[in-house]
Design a protein around this motif. Structure first.
Motif, PDB file in Angstrom:
ATOM      1  N   ARG A 170       0.901  -0.919  -0.218  1.00  0.00           N
ATOM      2  CA  ARG A 170      -0.055   0.233   0.269  1.00  0.00           C
ATOM      3  C   ARG A 170       1.111   1.030   0.433  1.00  0.00           C
ATOM      4  NH1 ARG A 170      -4.541  -2.204   4.131  1.00  0.00           N
ATOM      5  NH2 ARG A 170      -2.401  -2.363   5.808  1.00  0.00           N
ATOM      6  N   MET A 171       0.571   2.005  -1.217  1.00  0.00           N
ATOM      7  CA  MET A 171       1.637   2.844  -1.146  1.00  0.00           C
ATOM      8  C   MET A 171       1.371   4.332  -0.201  1.00  0.00           C
ATOM      9  SD  MET A 171       3.229   1.726  -3.223  1.00  0.00           S
ATOM     10  CE  MET A 171       4.673   3.186  -3.474  1.00  0.00           C
ATOM     11  N   ARG A 172       2.832   4.755  -0.091  1.00  0.00           N
ATOM     12  CA  ARG A 172       2.195   5.624   1.128  1.00  0.00           C
ATOM     13  C   ARG A 172       2.930   7.076   0.652  1.00  0.00           C
ATOM     14  NH1 ARG A 172      -1.787   3.997   2.061  1.00  0.00           N
ATOM     15  NH2 ARG A 172      -3.120   3.063   3.893  1.00  0.00           N
ATOM     16  N   CYS A 173       3.866   6.928  -0.661  1.00  0.00           N
ATOM     17  CA  CYS A 173       4.798   7.779  -1.196  1.00  0.00           C
ATOM     18  C   CYS A 173       4.714   7.686  -2.644  1.00  0.00           C
ATOM     19  CB  CYS A 173       6.255   7.350  -0.385  1.00  0.00           C
ATOM     20  SG  CYS A 173       6.840   6.087  -0.999  1.00  0.00           S
ATOM     21  N   LEU A 174       5.346   8.293  -3.263  1.00  0.00           N
ATOM     22  CA  LEU A 174       5.201   8.423  -4.655  1.00  0.00           C
ATOM     23  C   LEU A 174       6.550   8.005  -5.196  1.00  0.00           C
ATOM     24  CD1 LEU A 174       3.625  10.111  -6.975  1.00  0.00           C
ATOM     25  CD2 LEU A 174       6.151  10.886  -7.123  1.00  0.00           C
TER      26      LEU A 174
ATOM     27  N   GLN B  34      -2.461   3.772  -3.907  1.00  0.00           N
ATOM     28  CA  GLN B  34      -1.895   2.544  -4.972  1.00  0.00           C
ATOM     29  C   GLN B  34      -1.757   1.131  -4.052  1.00  0.00           C
ATOM     30  OE1 GLN B  34      -0.970   4.505  -8.465  1.00  0.00           O
ATOM     31  NE2 GLN B  34      -2.262   4.309  -9.163  1.00  0.00           N
ATOM     32  N   THR B  35      -2.742   0.833  -4.573  1.00  0.00           N
ATOM     33  CA  THR B  35      -1.989  -1.308  -3.622  1.00  0.00           C
ATOM     34  C   THR B  35      -1.226  -1.368  -4.555  1.00  0.00           C
ATOM     35  OG1 THR B  35      -3.834  -1.108  -2.753  1.00  0.00           O
ATOM     36  CG2 THR B  35      -3.020  -2.905  -2.853  1.00  0.00           C
ATOM     37  N   ILE B  36      -0.001  -2.337  -4.810  1.00  0.00           N
ATOM     38  CA  ILE B  36       0.616  -2.615  -5.579  1.00  0.00           C
ATOM     39  C   ILE B  36       0.447  -4.328  -5.317  1.00  0.00           C
ATOM     40  CG2 ILE B  36       2.545  -3.078  -7.144  1.00  0.00           C
ATOM     41  CD1 ILE B  36       1.415  -0.310  -7.075  1.00  0.00           C
TER      42      ILE B  36
ATOM     43  N   GLU C 255      16.443  -1.974 -19.035  1.00  0.00           N
ATOM     44  CA  GLU C 255      16.503  -3.061 -19.619  1.00  0.00           C
ATOM     45  C   GLU C 255      16.029  -4.454 -19.653  1.00  0.00           C
ATOM     46  OE1 GLU C 255      20.671  -4.742 -20.206  1.00  0.00           O
ATOM     47  OE2 GLU C 255      21.924  -2.637 -20.436  1.00  0.00           O
ATOM     48  N   GLY C 256      15.061  -5.187 -19.612  1.00  0.00           N
ATOM     49  CA  GLY C 256      14.571  -6.609 -19.530  1.00  0.00           C
ATOM     50  C   GLY C 256      12.815  -6.039 -19.512  1.00  0.00           C
ATOM     51  N   GLU C 257      12.386  -6.569 -18.548  1.00  0.00           N
ATOM     52  CA  GLU C 257      11.289  -6.367 -18.217  1.00  0.00           C
ATOM     53  C   GLU C 257      10.408  -7.094 -16.853  1.00  0.00           C
ATOM     54  OE1 GLU C 257       9.019  -8.336 -22.396  1.00  0.00           O
ATOM     55  OE2 GLU C 257       8.251  -9.070 -20.855  1.00  0.00           O
ATOM     56  N   CYS C 258       9.697  -5.882 -16.414  1.00  0.00           N
ATOM     57  CA  CYS C 258       9.009  -6.709 -14.687  1.00  0.00           C
ATOM     58  C   CYS C 258       7.209  -6.221 -15.516  1.00  0.00           C
ATOM     59  CB  CYS C 258       9.646  -5.217 -14.093  1.00  0.00           C
ATOM     60  SG  CYS C 258       9.246  -3.451 -14.653  1.00  0.00           S
ATOM     61  N   GLY C 259       6.800  -6.631 -14.620  1.00  0.00           N
ATOM     62  CA  GLY C 259       5.609  -6.198 -13.882  1.00  0.00           C
ATOM     63  C   GLY C 259       4.886  -6.285 -12.820  1.00  0.00           C
ATOM     64  N   TYR C 260       3.777  -5.646 -12.482  1.00  0.00           N
ATOM     65  CA  TYR C 260       3.013  -5.396 -11.120  1.00  0.00           C
ATOM     66  C   TYR C 260       1.548  -5.164 -11.559  1.00  0.00           C
ATOM     67  CZ  TYR C 260       3.467  -0.632 -12.446  1.00  0.00           C
ATOM     68  OH  TYR C 260       3.284   0.400 -12.976  1.00  0.00           O
ATOM     69  N   SER C 261       0.980  -5.617 -10.601  1.00  0.00           N
ATOM     70  CA  SER C 261       0.260  -4.918 -10.996  1.00  0.00           C
ATOM     71  C   SER C 261      -0.945  -3.823  -9.940  1.00  0.00           C
ATOM     72  CB  SER C 261      -1.712  -5.749 -10.302  1.00  0.00           C
ATOM     73  OG  SER C 261      -1.547  -7.133 -10.986  1.00  0.00           O
ATOM     74  N   VAL C 262      -1.443  -3.182 -10.436  1.00  0.00           N
ATOM     75  CA  VAL C 262      -2.381  -1.657  -9.678  1.00  0.00           C
ATOM     76  C   VAL C 262      -3.318  -1.929  -9.028  1.00  0.00           C
ATOM     77  CG1 VAL C 262      -1.590   0.740  -9.054  1.00  0.00           C
ATOM     78  CG2 VAL C 262      -0.406  -0.309 -10.774  1.00  0.00           C
ATOM     79  N   ASP C 263      -4.029  -1.800  -8.068  1.00  0.00           N
ATOM     80  CA  ASP C 263      -5.334  -1.948  -7.942  1.00  0.00           C
ATOM     81  C   ASP C 263      -6.110  -2.915  -8.487  1.00  0.00           C
ATOM     82  OD1 ASP C 263      -4.583  -0.064  -6.204  1.00  0.00           O
ATOM     83  OD2 ASP C 263      -5.534   1.804  -7.701  1.00  0.00           O
ATOM     84  N   THR C 264      -4.836  -3.979  -9.088  1.00  0.00           N
ATOM     85  CA  THR C 264      -5.714  -5.400  -9.424  1.00  0.00           C
ATOM     86  C   THR C 264      -5.668  -5.368 -10.629  1.00  0.00           C
ATOM     87  OG1 THR C 264      -8.205  -4.978  -9.065  1.00  0.00           O
ATOM     88  CG2 THR C 264      -7.399  -5.476  -7.921  1.00  0.00           C
ATOM     89  N   THR C 265      -5.446  -4.322 -11.823  1.00  0.00           N
ATOM     90  CA  THR C 265      -5.116  -4.048 -13.402  1.00  0.00           C
ATOM     91  C   THR C 265      -3.843  -4.316 -13.208  1.00  0.00           C
ATOM     92  OG1 THR C 265      -6.622  -2.508 -13.690  1.00  0.00           O
ATOM     93  CG2 THR C 265      -4.998  -2.685 -14.804  1.00  0.00           C
TER      94      THR C 265
END
Length: 301
Positions: free
Chosen positions: A44-48, A81-83, A55-65
């Motif tokens: 749960r983000m409490r900062c920006l 936002q929730t990561i 290079e390469g790739e990464c991934g994550y979900s932001v608020d389920t997206t």
């Protein structure tokens, strides 16, 4: 998923978990992801946080997206936002900057186009840059990092804030390029942007939602519902945001007395200003000014 735990992400927590460079508990920079710990937390983000994939790739979900990030993609993750579901390829390289919101708010004070940036970041967690734009962002990162690590600079904090503002203007140019020729957003978004534009001009004189609704030709209820639906904040919360930012900046960066600030900000009395400030900051204006001086002494040590 059932074994995942929530974790609040502040600059202080990022400093503890990652090996990078930092300025107090307000700024953190990272460019070596090889030492970042794997985690099954939901953050749960409490900062920006702003990050650039090199290079390469990464991934994550932001608020389920779900989002996939590739080279020259910039990531903007906002407070609230929730990561989750974070992953990265073995060859991933990137740059990351994290800022406390008090620090960041002071950096962007007075910036034009804040509402447009807010709406863009709300709807676009990932944005692709062309090579020149990515190179400029890398150069900003390099200069900011050099400034963070140079403890001989007396105005180090202010210099970093100025660099952040300049960097955001560059990012705004990217937004303008992407939106060129696009139809202006929904009616609700236009109302929100018009509201913010008026607040930016008049918050020192007016703190009543009813006054702003009159300027826009809307009922207070409709304005409140619209602003809340677009931004997640009520009109009162946005007005308080601008007022508190101005008060913090004046208490930190000027020698103005509380009486002078009271008059300039159109408060009815010093006691009312003090009550308002304590309600939002948890301390009196004088206590805040004293705490800032203590922190600045710490930075210079």
């Amino acid at each position: 998923m059932c074994n995942q735990k929530f974790k609040d992400v502040t600059v202080s927590e990022v400093i503890k978990d990652c090996e990078g460079v930092s300025l107090g508990k307000e700024v953190f920079l990272l460019d070596d992801f090889s030492r970042v710990k794997d985690s099954s937390y939901i953050f749960r983000m409490r900062c920006l946080v702003m990050s650039l994939c090199l290079e390469g790739e990464c991934g994550y979900s932001v608020d389920t997206t779900e989002h996939c990030v590739r080279p020259n993609d910039i990531i903007i993750i906002r407070k609230g936002q929730t990561i989750s579901n974070c992953w990265e390829s073995p060859d991933y390289k990137g740059l990351l900057m994290a800022f406390s919101y008090n620090f960041f708010d002071e950096a962007i004070k007075g910036m034009r186009g804040l509402s447009s940036l807010f709406l863009f970041a709300k709807n676009h967690s990932v944005c692709n840059l062309d090579q020149d734009e990515a190179d400029r962002l890398k150069e900003y990162y390099r200069i900011i990092k050099e400034t963070v690590t140079n403890d001989k600079l007396y105005f180090r904090r202010e210099t970093i804030q100025s660099l952040i503002a300049a960097m955001l203007y560059d990012i705004s140019s990217v937004v303008c390029r992407m939106q060129k020729g696009n139809v202006v957003g929904s009616r609700a978004e236009r109302i929100f942007m018009d509201f913010i534009h008026i607040v930016e001009k008049k918050f020192r004189q007016e703190r009543r939602v009813g006054w702003y609704s009159e300027q826009l030709g809307l009922s207070p209820k409709y304005l409140s519902e619209t602003v809340k639906s677009v931004s997640g904040r009520t009109p009162n919360e946005w007005i308080d945001y601008y007022v508190m930012l101005e008060l913090r900046v004046r208490l930190r960066n000027t020698e103005a007395t509380i009486k002078e600030i009271t008059q300039d900000m159109n408060f009815s009395s010093q006691s009312f200003l003090g009550k308002y400030f304590k309600e939002h900051a948890g301390m009196s204006p004088l206590e805040y000014r004293k705490s800032i001086k203590i922190r600045e002494f710490y930075y210079l040590e």
